[in-house]
Design an enzyme around this catalytic site. Structure first.
Site, PDB file in Angstrom:
ATOM      1  N   GLU A  73       0.493  -1.256   5.793  1.00 39.69           N
ATOM      2  CA  GLU A  73       2.145  -0.013   6.841  1.00 39.69           C
ATOM      3  C   GLU A  73       0.818   1.358   6.699  1.00 39.69           C
ATOM      4  OE1 GLU A  73       5.235   1.259   7.194  1.00 39.69           O
ATOM      5  OE2 GLU A  73       4.205   2.265   5.811  1.00 39.69           O
ATOM      6  N   ASP A 110       1.379  -1.375   0.430  1.00 41.07           N
ATOM      7  CA  ASP A 110       0.019  -0.055   0.008  1.00 41.07           C
ATOM      8  C   ASP A 110       0.640   1.394   0.192  1.00 41.07           C
ATOM      9  OD1 ASP A 110       1.050  -0.655   2.649  1.00 41.07           O
ATOM     10  OD2 ASP A 110      -0.546   0.472   3.242  1.00 41.07           O
TER      11      ASP A 110
END
Lengths: 303, 303
Positions: free
Chosen positions: A153, A88
């Protein structure tokens, strides 16, 4: 090793094309409207891992974004390295500050510019392609490898710890390699063996039940803004030492070897200041700038 | 005096109607779109002053909003009182917090609610009507009166000082009566004989030339927010005393008489705290809450 290097040299353009494909996916985990894009990035990784020839490639659903795992076990006598990465990315805002589109990778002077290129798609991808080079050339992998690739994250990894607890045995390893760190500088690759971690705290100061006129109440009633400033102002001493009781309690002192290693790095304090537009630096007494910026804990107001 | 009181009693409803007319004018000096309304309030005052029978009623143009003056000189042997007031008002925002329209005066339980009712149209108007009662009943005014009514109080009175300097002689007086203060409480009229004044300062803290990641630079580079908090936090000591060199230099000490007068006021500290929703008060050591809130200077962050 030459087979491996040859393989990389021969495929470098294809690798770059694949990385660009990965970078083009706007996998912004904070943005609910991008849920499908985040998922696409996870699917891209599972395909890559399968193509490379890894085993047990799995896309695990979570209450949030998926977690992707895979492994290649080459021998029980070999150490097992778990490679962690995240697919991400941070939101691209403010978009107007980008000189090239954030999700259209652009090469300028040998560097790739795109959202996620260095955090963390670029690094993760390196750790895929290096193993590919071993497997595709029939070279013996010197270690067992496991992959743990998450998509949360940038939102604090809410589902990662429960996932790890649930899959403790499958993820068992001798060493974790985090692919989400930086090089010391362009010509100085680094092994980051510890990170400072992060603890957030939001402090609310409650004052009177309404706005007060400073001419009528000033001096008799504490002003919440002044009080908050006073609290923050007292967190550090003039010596840069944080004055919260117990703050340094669990902080390991730097070893003489670590201090020597930091000292040996090619660091130019004048250039550092010039680059940041600063005339002076300040921090915890008794430590160098690099030690302050890396090994020693800090306390900053954010916002 | 009974003629005067009779006149007031007979005209109280008309006075209220006139005050309401004054209050209906949205003379918001901060709002350029309300320039004509501010002017209308000045014209309303000149008409009133003329009707009352004052002399030399003048609307003075300035680079901003007009200044209105008038006078009634009854004898060189009498002292001259200059009455100051302002006819501009604060903006009514946020309008949704008004329970009745800000520019539609509403009487509830004997109180008038409207923007400017107590700052400063109501008070100014009292000082017009009291003189009217003298002049209209043929009673001898005990003092000479001069009026100085401005329309820029809420924006810092930028044109008032130059105007006063230019009209020093015309404005000469023995005493200034400011009609822009408050009563101590509902049943306790007050003579305010001094105000603390106001000095603004905007402090800019300049840091690095770009946003820095606290994980990479934290601890080595001063964080402007922490630094600003530290500066503000150091402005006052634990004893509530302001620690800026020279801050108290021009502050007159309270006289024993003043301290006695403050002490004599019917002030209930518990009620004061309850009203503000506070459990504790704090301020400059050695002074009472009322002394801190009125006579002693303070230093507050605003915003």
């Amino acid at each position: 090793m030459s087979d491996i290097q040859d393989y990389i040299d021969q495929h470098i353009e294809a690798f770059q094309e694949q990385l660009f494909e990965f970078l083009r996916i706007p996998s912004v985990s904070t943005d609910r409207d991008k849920r499908n894009d985040v998922r696409r990035a996870a699917l891209f990784l599972t395909e890559q891992l399968e193509e490379i020839g890894l085993d047990k490639v799995t896309l695990h659903e979570t209450a949030g974004h998926p977690i992707v795992t895979a492994e290649k076990m080459v021998g029980e006598d070999r150490p097992t390295v778990l490679i962690y990465g995240h697919y991400d990315v941070q939101p691209p805002d403010p978009e107007e500050l980008w000189t090239t589109p954030p999700f259209e990778p652009t090469v300028k002077e040998g560097r790739v510019y795109a959202r996620g290129a260095s955090d963390d798609k670029g690094q993760s991808f390196t750790h895929l392609k290096s193993v590919e080079a071993f497997l595709k050339t029939g070279s013996a992998l010197p270690v067992n490898v496991k992959y743990l690739l998450e998509g949360e994250e940038e939102i604090g990894s809410p589902h990662l710890v429960p996932f790890i607890e649930e899959h403790k045995e499958a993820l068992a390893c001798d060493m974790v390699l985090i692919s989400d760190t930086a090089m010391f500088d362009e010509d100085q690759p680094s092994i980051t063996f510890g990170l400072r971690g992060l603890a957030y705290m939001e402090v609310h100061v409650t004052g009177p039940n309404r706005d007060l006129h400073s001419g009528v109440f000033g001096g008799a009633v504490e002003n919440p803004v002044n009080v908050l400033a006073e609290i923050i102002g007292k967190l550090k001493g003039e010596d840069g030492v944080i004055r919260i009781d117990g703050f340094y309690e669990d902080v390991l002192p730097m070893t003489p070897e670590e201090r020597e290693a930091v000292k040996a790095l090619p660091f130019d304090e004048e250039e550092y200041k010039r680059d940041l537009g600063l005339t002076a630096l300040h921090g915890e007494q008794g430590y160098s700038t690099l030690e302050r910026a890396s090994a020693r804990p800090t306390l900053d107001v954010n916002g």
